[in-house]
Design a protein around this motif. Structure first.
Motif, mmCIF file in Angstrom:
data_model
loop_
_atom_site.group_PDB
_atom_site.id
_atom_site.type_symbol
_atom_site.label_atom_id
_atom_site.label_comp_id
_atom_site.label_asym_id
_atom_site.label_seq_id
_atom_site.Cartn_x
_atom_site.Cartn_y
_atom_site.Cartn_z
ATOM 1 N N GLY A 127 30.904 86.148 43.802
ATOM 2 C CA GLY A 127 31.578 85.022 43.156
ATOM 3 C C GLY A 127 31.598 83.762 44.001
ATOM 4 N N LEU A 128 31.567 83.934 45.312
ATOM 5 C CA LEU A 128 31.553 82.764 46.202
ATOM 6 C C LEU A 128 30.240 82.006 46.145
ATOM 7 N N VAL A 129 29.149 82.703 45.830
ATOM 8 C CA VAL A 129 27.826 82.090 45.961
ATOM 9 C C VAL A 129 27.097 81.909 44.629
ATOM 10 N N LEU A 130 27.019 82.963 43.828
ATOM 11 C CA LEU A 130 26.146 82.914 42.647
ATOM 12 C C LEU A 130 26.479 81.815 41.638
ATOM 13 N N PRO A 131 27.730 81.639 41.238
ATOM 14 C CA PRO A 131 27.989 80.584 40.241
ATOM 15 C C PRO A 131 27.569 79.193 40.722
#
Length: 136
Positions: A69-73
């Motif tokens: 969640g920290l990176v992909l979105p």
């Protein structure tokens, strides 16, 4: 009408570094909790040998979701507002982990939780207010 300033490149870079460092840290912890034997984990984290194995695996899944969640979105620019949501969730997780350790008399163990919560709070603040990423 007020003119909105474009966020500096420096803040974007700092936020990306923070996101990647925290995601890698949580990703590593997730892989350890999901795939290492409990005895191996208990040697690193004594609490892991004192709670049901299923709970250790659940914390690994939570860590993995946080890392993603920290990176992909933001990286994919698909629902990038989920990045600060993930960061806020990590702050809550670290507060809960700190309470868990304090309740067990392991106050000395909460340093990492405090640091991770601080980094996550910086990411949440930055991606909500200072340098949000626009969706595609």
């Amino acid at each position: 009408m007020a003119h909105q300033l474009k966020p500096s490149k420096t803040i974007h870079i700092l936020l990306w570094v923070a996101q990647l460092v925290l995601a890698l840290t949580f990703g590593w912890a997730a892989l350890m909790k999901l795939f290492q034997p409990t005895a191996t984990l208990a040697a690193m984290w004594p609490w892991a040998g004192q709670i049901p194995e299923a709970w250790v695996r659940v914390t690994g899944l939570i860590d993995l979701l946080g890392a993603l969640g920290l990176v992909l979105p933001s990286f994919l620019r698909i629902q990038p507002k989920l990045t600060p949501v993930a960061a806020i969730s990590i702050v809550v997780l670290m507060v809960c982990a700190s309470i868990f350790h304090i309740a067990r008399g392991e106050v000395a163990q909460i340093g990492a939780n405090v640091v991770f919560a601080g980094i996550a709070a910086f990411i949440a603040w930055g991606r909500m207010n200072k340098a949000p990423i626009e969706p595609k």
